[in-house]
Design an enzyme around this catalytic site. Sequence first.
Site, short mmCIF file in Angstrom:
data_model
loop_
_atom_site.label_atom_id
_atom_site.label_comp_id
_atom_site.label_asym_id
_atom_site.label_seq_id
_atom_site.Cartn_x
_atom_site.Cartn_y
_atom_site.Cartn_z
NE ARG A 37 -2.01 34.11 5.54
CZ ARG A 37 -2.13 33.94 6.85
NH1 ARG A 37 -3.15 33.26 7.33
NH2 ARG A 37 -1.24 34.44 7.69
NE ARG A 88 -11.06 29.90 5.84
CZ ARG A 88 -10.15 29.46 6.72
NH1 ARG A 88 -8.87 29.53 6.41
NH2 ARG A 88 -10.51 28.95 7.88
CD GLU A 145 -6.40 31.41 13.84
OE1 GLU A 145 -5.39 32.03 13.47
OE2 GLU A 145 -6.79 30.35 13.29
CB SER A 192 -1.82 32.06 15.46
OG SER A 192 -2.93 31.22 15.27
NE ARG A 227 -10.18 35.18 10.33
CZ ARG A 227 -10.12 33.85 10.41
NH1 ARG A 227 -10.05 33.27 11.61
NH2 ARG A 227 -10.14 33.11 9.33
#
Length: 430
Positions: free
Chosen positions: A262, A277, A349, A352, A391
């Site tokens: 990403r 990130r 987070e 999801s 994560r």
Amino acid sequence: MHDIRVIRDDPAAFDAALSRRGLAPLSPEILALDAERRARINAAETAQAEQNRASKDVGAAKARGDEAAFEDLRALVAAKKAEVAAMQAEAAALDARLRDLLMTIPNLPLDSVPEGADENDNVEIRRWGEPRALDFAPAEHFEIAGVRPGMDFATAAKLSGARFVMLTGAVARIHRALAQFMLDLHVDRHGLTEVWAPVLVLSEMMEGTGQLPKFGEDSYQTREGWWLIPTAEVTLTNTVHGDLVGHATLPRRMVAHSQCFRSEAGSAGRDTTGMLRQHQFEKVEMVSITDAESGLPEHEAMTRRAEAVLEALGLPYRTIVLCTGDMGFGARITHDLEVWLPGQNRYREISSVSYCGDFQARRMNARYRPAGGGRPEFVHTLNGSGLAVGRTLIAVLENGQQADGSVELPVVLRPYLGGATRLTAEGGLA
């Protein structure tokens, strides 16, 4: 993508659902384009019928030797042919404009999704585990003494620039163990089918799951035109792209461990320290393809599968339902799992889990034939992280950290680590 027939039937309801996402009404623009497109199609069909009649008359005039009528009718046929072609081209252009517009409009939230503007309006629905009471100031993952030898940002930056990391030694092995543990749990306990798939995909596949055209800047494209996947959701969901599948083959439940890429174009300045990130990371992704009736129960089941990973690792977490203003583009409802990070003293987070209804299936033209017969229907799709591997590594390191800089590791990882129970303060396994 949205069903134009639904918008025609109840434009007010469509706009009301969009307003819950904070968007202005779009049905007037959509229906105006649709009406213009349909008018061109009808005009083209009328002109085509006139052309066909004139073509028959040409033959009749020639048969009776009426040269003047023959020439007039030939000219009429040519004119109608040009008129049909022009109207068909106009209809095709309007159809493309309508499709482009519909492709940029997000999915409609379920009525049960809480109203809200941003993450501050998300609603917690349950919580598991208690954050460990520490008698020392907790460090973030990259500050823990035992982690520092195996988490090298400087070399990664030399190789690739910012937002990359090089994992070595024991830390790399723990990272690999986590991915293997997640896959085994989902395959052996949850019954998912493991898939290994490409990380380079065609533009149509990115369109199918909603990454294109609206979010192209968030992903990487090669010079040859392939896209690097931002998540294995793209490959797994598109396995039914363009297919008509039998109802008996549903639900299809898949899991894949993959590299993900990403550009994080819209997140400048956020979480730039550490490996929270990154431009390149790994994820264990779950995808389910179901019929219309099974979608929502499957969403709850998929959420539980993700929660089971955190519980097995002994990581405190909370489950929240995202509000209308924080929900992703393709989702009708999303559950986020947030894991406790002592170094940040907050939940972050880690997964999801989204139910998309038939939104992605319309873009992919993926359908199933109902068991009782009848017209094919669009499949319903779901996706969820099970979990983000990097994560999860952060959470394991921070929650297991000790005052001396070592890290106690989850019991379930021991078979993957040669029986090791901790990361030492010097960066080894013991």
